[in-house]
Design a protein around this motif. Structure first.
Motif: not given
Lengths: 203, 176
Positions: A81-82, A88-90, A84-85, A53
């Motif tokens: 979970g990072a 999403v941000q790509q 997945a985050t 992150m």
């Protein structure tokens, strides 16, 4: 597994140029320091699970620079979970490399989930990383280094390495110093108000 | 809608304060502010799987020269305790806007223990806690917190009292 983690990390950081580097706590922080400390390295001494992150925040703030996170399998598993985050941000400029010895190296070499078959590269791929692979051979490392510098991300790599107990090579541990040297090297003379001034041209 | 006014004011303060990165785990009380931030092309809004990720995000953004803010509800404070150690050791600037649960009017008793402990937990980890009980106090406090955090490298939490949000049932929460 045949790869030595210090050799892998040193090869990944060869000619690192303007690369911005974050390392997870424990062995990967020692690995990047053994390869040569730099003002543009941010080795963690805590905040387990947050290396990826921190890399994302840095990549979003510095879209023109390449950002590399090197961390361990235990550290990655703590903050899964990072993935997945980040998916999403790509962020196109972010690469995440897990040095996977399938062990918690600093606490007695207990097996991590990857020792039982949990496939981090498959998780990253399912989360939307544009490229995600597991590497086991030395010949692949040079190509991975090129991808870290050039390929559109987010990129994920798990590198399977031997279980080794190596000499500690400790980075500076003053957090304020690590933060300040990084910002100064990246942003130049940061004004007290914290606003951004034009970055230095990468050498 | 009671929350619209303060949310728009806080969005203006974030803009004026140079905030470009917004991390959040949603709360019904933050719905309007989250929407405003998503609609703002100058802000990079990052939904998180856990509040803990927001601390890493904020630290990384600051290393890269950007200001950020973290939006969450009080239960999320329990998820960030250990990583606040990094914030304190490195003196990373941090601004959190926390909507309170577990206070007067709470409809879910499982929210109460963390709600009661929220301020103490934050203070135990070196965060300056400021509580607001009226909607019109939130934006001025946001301005002050942004200044304190980014000019003094401090960590700041604004706790928005549950009565300001005014949600008293699951039905109300859905229709917020």
């Amino acid at each position: 597994m045949t790869l030595h983690r210090r050799d892998v990390v040193a090869r990944l950081l060869e000619k690192r140029g303007a690369l911005l580097l974050v390392a997870g706590l424990g062995s990967t922080a020692w690995d990047i320091t053994a390869a040569g400390d730099s003002d543009l390295s941010f080795p963690l001494w805590g905040a387990m699970g947050q290396a990826a992150m921190i890399g994302l925040g840095l990549a979003l703030a510095q879209p023109k620079r390449r950002v590399l996170v090197i961390t361990g399998d235990g550290e990655m598993l703590l903050g899964l979970g990072a993935l997945a985050t980040i998916g999403v941000q790509q962020p196109p400029n972010l690469a995440l490399v897990v040095i996977d010895n399938e062990r918690y190296g600093e606490t007695g070499m207990q097996a991590t989930h990857t020792a039982h078959g949990v496939d981090l590269a498959a998780v990253a791929k399912a989360c939307g990383f544009r490229s995600s692979r597991t590497f086991r051979y030395r010949k692949d490392i040079a190509k991975l280094r090129g991808d870290i510098h050039r390929r559109t991300g987010p990129l994920f790599a798990a590198i399977k390495v031997m279980e080794e107990t190596l000499p500690l090579v400790l980075p500076p541990h003053d957090g304020v110093m690590l933060k300040t040297r990084f910002r100064r090297a990246l942003l130049g003379n940061v004004r007290e108000r914290g606003t951004k001034v034009p970055p230095q041209t990468p050498s | 809608m009671p929350s619209r006014g303060w949310a728009d004011e806080v969005h203006q303060e974030l803009t004026a304060g140079g905030v470009r990165v917004v991390g959040y785990v949603p709360d019904a009380g933050h719905k309007r502010l989250i929407e405003r931030c998503h609609a703002d092309r100058k802000m990079r809004v990052v939904p998180l799987t856990t509040e803990e990720e927001g601390i890493g995000l904020a630290a990384g953004a600051w290393l890269g020269g950007e200001r950020s803010v973290l939006l969450m509800q009080s239960s999320g404070v329990g998820n960030i305790i250990n990583v606040l150690g990094m914030v304190q050791v490195c003196r990373f600037p941090l601004v959190m806007v926390v909507t309170m649960r577990g206070e007067a009017g709470e409809f879910n008793p499982w929210q109460v223990p963390m709600g009661e402990a929220t301020a103490r937990v934050l203070e135990a980890m070196g965060v300056t806690v400021r509580r607001v009980d009226a909607a019109e106090q939130i934006a001025p406090l946001a301005r002050q917190s942004l200044r304190s955090a980014f000019e003094e490298n401090s960590s700041q939490a604004i706790l928005v009292a549950q009565r300001v949000i005014g949600i008293k049932s699951f039905q109300e929460q859905r229709s917020q």
